[in-house]
Design a protein around this motif. Structure first.
Motif, PDB file in Angstrom:
ATOM      1  N   ARG A 166     -13.783  -4.949  -1.642  1.00  0.00           N
ATOM      2  CA  ARG A 166     -13.425  -3.642  -2.195  1.00  0.00           C
ATOM      3  C   ARG A 166     -14.169  -3.376  -3.502  1.00  0.00           C
ATOM      4  O   ARG A 166     -14.567  -2.242  -3.771  1.00  0.00           O
ATOM      5  CB  ARG A 166     -11.912  -3.568  -2.407  1.00  0.00           C
ATOM      6  CG  ARG A 166     -11.436  -2.205  -2.863  1.00  0.00           C
ATOM      7  CD  ARG A 166      -9.951  -2.056  -2.762  1.00  0.00           C
ATOM      8  NE  ARG A 166      -9.498  -0.797  -3.296  1.00  0.00           N
ATOM      9  CZ  ARG A 166      -8.225  -0.424  -3.374  1.00  0.00           C
ATOM     10  NH1 ARG A 166      -7.284  -1.239  -2.930  1.00  0.00           N
ATOM     11  NH2 ARG A 166      -7.885   0.740  -3.889  1.00  0.00           N
ATOM     12  N   LYS A 193      -0.119   2.965  -5.029  1.00  0.00           N
ATOM     13  CA  LYS A 193      -1.431   3.601  -5.174  1.00  0.00           C
ATOM     14  C   LYS A 193      -1.498   4.419  -6.464  1.00  0.00           C
ATOM     15  O   LYS A 193      -2.526   4.447  -7.145  1.00  0.00           O
ATOM     16  CB  LYS A 193      -1.716   4.493  -3.969  1.00  0.00           C
ATOM     17  CG  LYS A 193      -1.922   3.727  -2.673  1.00  0.00           C
ATOM     18  CD  LYS A 193      -2.136   4.666  -1.507  1.00  0.00           C
ATOM     19  CE  LYS A 193      -2.328   3.892  -0.209  1.00  0.00           C
ATOM     20  NZ  LYS A 193      -2.500   4.792   0.955  1.00  0.00           N
ATOM     21  N   ASP A 236      -5.371  -7.846   1.589  1.00  0.00           N
ATOM     22  CA  ASP A 236      -6.150  -7.090   0.607  1.00  0.00           C
ATOM     23  C   ASP A 236      -6.556  -7.977  -0.576  1.00  0.00           C
ATOM     24  O   ASP A 236      -7.658  -7.829  -1.123  1.00  0.00           O
ATOM     25  CB  ASP A 236      -5.345  -5.892   0.097  1.00  0.00           C
ATOM     26  CG  ASP A 236      -5.282  -4.772   1.110  1.00  0.00           C
ATOM     27  OD1 ASP A 236      -6.068  -4.802   2.076  1.00  0.00           O
ATOM     28  OD2 ASP A 236      -4.451  -3.867   0.949  1.00  0.00           O
ATOM     29  N   TYR A 237      -5.671  -8.888  -0.961  1.00  0.00           N
ATOM     30  CA  TYR A 237      -5.977  -9.786  -2.082  1.00  0.00           C
ATOM     31  C   TYR A 237      -7.148 -10.706  -1.734  1.00  0.00           C
ATOM     32  O   TYR A 237      -8.015 -10.969  -2.588  1.00  0.00           O
ATOM     33  CB  TYR A 237      -4.740 -10.613  -2.435  1.00  0.00           C
ATOM     34  CG  TYR A 237      -4.915 -11.495  -3.648  1.00  0.00           C
ATOM     35  CD1 TYR A 237      -4.907 -10.948  -4.936  1.00  0.00           C
ATOM     36  CD2 TYR A 237      -5.097 -12.867  -3.524  1.00  0.00           C
ATOM     37  CE1 TYR A 237      -5.069 -11.743  -6.059  1.00  0.00           C
ATOM     38  CE2 TYR A 237      -5.258 -13.671  -4.637  1.00  0.00           C
ATOM     39  CZ  TYR A 237      -5.238 -13.104  -5.899  1.00  0.00           C
ATOM     40  OH  TYR A 237      -5.415 -13.903  -7.010  1.00  0.00           O
ATOM     41  N   PRO A 260       0.806  -1.222   0.000  1.00  0.00           N
ATOM     42  CA  PRO A 260       0.000   0.000   0.000  1.00  0.00           C
ATOM     43  C   PRO A 260       0.844   1.281   0.000  1.00  0.00           C
ATOM     44  O   PRO A 260       0.374   2.309   0.518  1.00  0.00           O
ATOM     45  CB  PRO A 260      -0.765  -0.138   1.319  1.00  0.00           C
ATOM     46  CG  PRO A 260       0.218  -0.809   2.230  1.00  0.00           C
ATOM     47  CD  PRO A 260       1.015  -1.757   1.368  1.00  0.00           C
ATOM     48  N   SER A 316       0.125  -7.331   4.333  1.00  0.00           N
ATOM     49  CA  SER A 316      -0.877  -6.336   3.964  1.00  0.00           C
ATOM     50  C   SER A 316      -1.489  -6.647   2.601  1.00  0.00           C
ATOM     51  O   SER A 316      -2.719  -6.591   2.420  1.00  0.00           O
ATOM     52  CB  SER A 316      -0.246  -4.940   3.954  1.00  0.00           C
ATOM     53  OG  SER A 316      -1.162  -3.967   3.515  1.00  0.00           O
ATOM     54  N   ASN A 317      -0.638  -6.992   1.638  1.00  0.00           N
ATOM     55  CA  ASN A 317      -1.135  -7.279   0.294  1.00  0.00           C
ATOM     56  C   ASN A 317      -1.914  -8.593   0.232  1.00  0.00           C
ATOM     57  O   ASN A 317      -2.879  -8.708  -0.532  1.00  0.00           O
ATOM     58  CB  ASN A 317       0.026  -7.303  -0.702  1.00  0.00           C
ATOM     59  CG  ASN A 317       0.491  -5.913  -1.078  1.00  0.00           C
ATOM     60  OD1 ASN A 317      -0.249  -5.130  -1.651  1.00  0.00           O
ATOM     61  ND2 ASN A 317       1.733  -5.589  -0.743  1.00  0.00           N
ATOM     62  N   ASN A 329      -9.517  -9.918   0.102  1.00  0.00           N
ATOM     63  CA  ASN A 329     -10.720  -9.091   0.270  1.00  0.00           C
ATOM     64  C   ASN A 329     -11.014  -8.247  -0.963  1.00  0.00           C
ATOM     65  O   ASN A 329     -11.669  -7.198  -0.858  1.00  0.00           O
ATOM     66  CB  ASN A 329     -10.554  -8.178   1.496  1.00  0.00           C
ATOM     67  CG  ASN A 329     -10.605  -8.945   2.800  1.00  0.00           C
ATOM     68  OD1 ASN A 329     -11.651  -9.402   3.240  1.00  0.00           O
ATOM     69  ND2 ASN A 329      -9.447  -9.100   3.432  1.00  0.00           N
ATOM     70  N   ILE A 330     -10.550  -8.708  -2.131  1.00  0.00           N
ATOM     71  CA  ILE A 330     -10.804  -7.962  -3.368  1.00  0.00           C
ATOM     72  C   ILE A 330     -12.300  -7.793  -3.611  1.00  0.00           C
ATOM     73  O   ILE A 330     -12.763  -6.715  -4.006  1.00  0.00           O
ATOM     74  CB  ILE A 330     -10.135  -8.668  -4.576  1.00  0.00           C
ATOM     75  CG1 ILE A 330      -8.640  -8.356  -4.621  1.00  0.00           C
ATOM     76  CG2 ILE A 330     -10.783  -8.214  -5.881  1.00  0.00           C
ATOM     77  CD1 ILE A 330      -7.907  -9.011  -5.770  1.00  0.00           C
ATOM     78  N   LEU A 359      -2.471  -6.072  -7.039  1.00  0.00           N
ATOM     79  CA  LEU A 359      -2.222  -6.784  -5.785  1.00  0.00           C
ATOM     80  C   LEU A 359      -1.339  -8.010  -6.001  1.00  0.00           C
ATOM     81  O   LEU A 359      -0.461  -8.305  -5.188  1.00  0.00           O
ATOM     82  CB  LEU A 359      -3.546  -7.179  -5.134  1.00  0.00           C
ATOM     83  CG  LEU A 359      -4.266  -6.034  -4.415  1.00  0.00           C
ATOM     84  CD1 LEU A 359      -5.686  -6.417  -4.054  1.00  0.00           C
ATOM     85  CD2 LEU A 359      -3.490  -5.619  -3.169  1.00  0.00           C
TER      86      LEU A 359
END
Length: 286
Positions: free
Chosen positions: A208, A138, A201-202, A133, A197-198, A204-205, A158
């Protein structure tokens, strides 16, 4: 935690322990200087966000840096995200210029100024790496989202960030592998943080992406006021709603043309109709 005008300033518990340890190791001044640089960097993000009408929730100082947490309703235009991301490194650039000015007139200790300048350079360059992030990640993601479907952009930025995070960890262990030095613990810790972190996030795509879809109404009114043309999407009646939605692009409004097997248009649907159908049928067919 301290709350100033609705913005919470928080210190990670491990950050406090590191600061206490620095007192006994004789590196307190160096460490507090670095974290002051990080704080000013994050304040740059927060100031840019506030000027652009984005609510800043908190600024957190972590053991390996900091983060400005902002309200995300899934409808932030790409150009605003880029400006906010660039505001942090810009603060580092301004601090470097100020330190060079003070140093030239001998208004600040030369060794301290040199240390602070190097710290600003390292923090700015590190944050501009194209890894989420971080600011560079970004910016790359925002630029790609203008040309590619948003879901594809999320997926591949990601994935690329996970790959670079792994390479970051391997680079930290490289001296140990080549017998040219010890394990670079600081770099390894940062690499592990980026990887974790990535990976989160991956996983939880979809969450998002749903936020992105929920923010499309604001895009419709913004595009209508600006008089922009809608981007067409052509679909067959049996095509999954999910596959149509994954073609949506950021900052672009879409009209969906439904065709039969003979290529004749049998329906013209605004994207809101597709989005409402998706949420009501949980990803059925058109």
């Amino acid at each position: 935690m301290i709350n100033i005008r609705g913005v919470t300033f928080a210190l990670h518990p491990l950050f406090v322990l590191i600061m206490l340890a620095s007192v006994f190791t004789g590196h307190f001044i160096e460490l507090i200087t670095l974290f002051a640089i990080v704080l000013i960097h994050e304040l740059g993000h927060a100031a840019a966000a506030a000027l652009l009408g984005v609510k800043v929730l908190s600024i957190q100082l972590l053991p390996f840096g900091g983060v400005a947490v902002m309200e995300d309703r899934g409808c932030l235009p790409a150009w605003k995200e880029i400006v906010i991301a660039l505001a942090g490194p810009l603060q580092n650039g301004l601090m470097i210029l100020a330190l060079l000015f003070l140093k030239s007139f001998l208004w600040v200790n030369n060794d301290f100024a040199t240390y602070a300048i190097h710290g600003n350079i390292i923090i700015a360059l590190f944050n501009l790496l194209p890894i989420l992030p971080l600011d560079g990640g970004k910016i790359v993601q925002a630029l790609l989202s203008l040309r590619l479907p948003y879901h594809v952009t999320l997926l591949w930025t990601l994935r690329t960030s996970i790959l670079f995070s792994v390479l970051f960890c391997l680079y930290a262990a490289l001296p140990l592998w080549l017998n040219t030095g010890g394990l670079q613990l600081n770099m390894l810790a940062v690499g592990i943080f980026l990887l974790y972190s990535n990976w989160v996030d991956y996983r939880n795509i979809q969450y998002r992406f749903v936020r992105f879809l929920l923010g499309r109404d604001a895009l419709f009114y913004r595009q209508a006021v600006q008089g922009n043309f809608a981007v067409p999407i052509f679909s067959l009646p049996v095509k999954h709603l999910d596959s149509i939605l994954r073609l949506f692009r950021r900052d672009r409004y879409h009209i969906i043309y439904v065709m039969n097997e003979h290529g004749k248009i049998i329906a013209v649907l605004p994207e809101q109709r597709i989005i409402r159908s998706y949420f009501s049928t949980h990803g059925g067919r058109t």
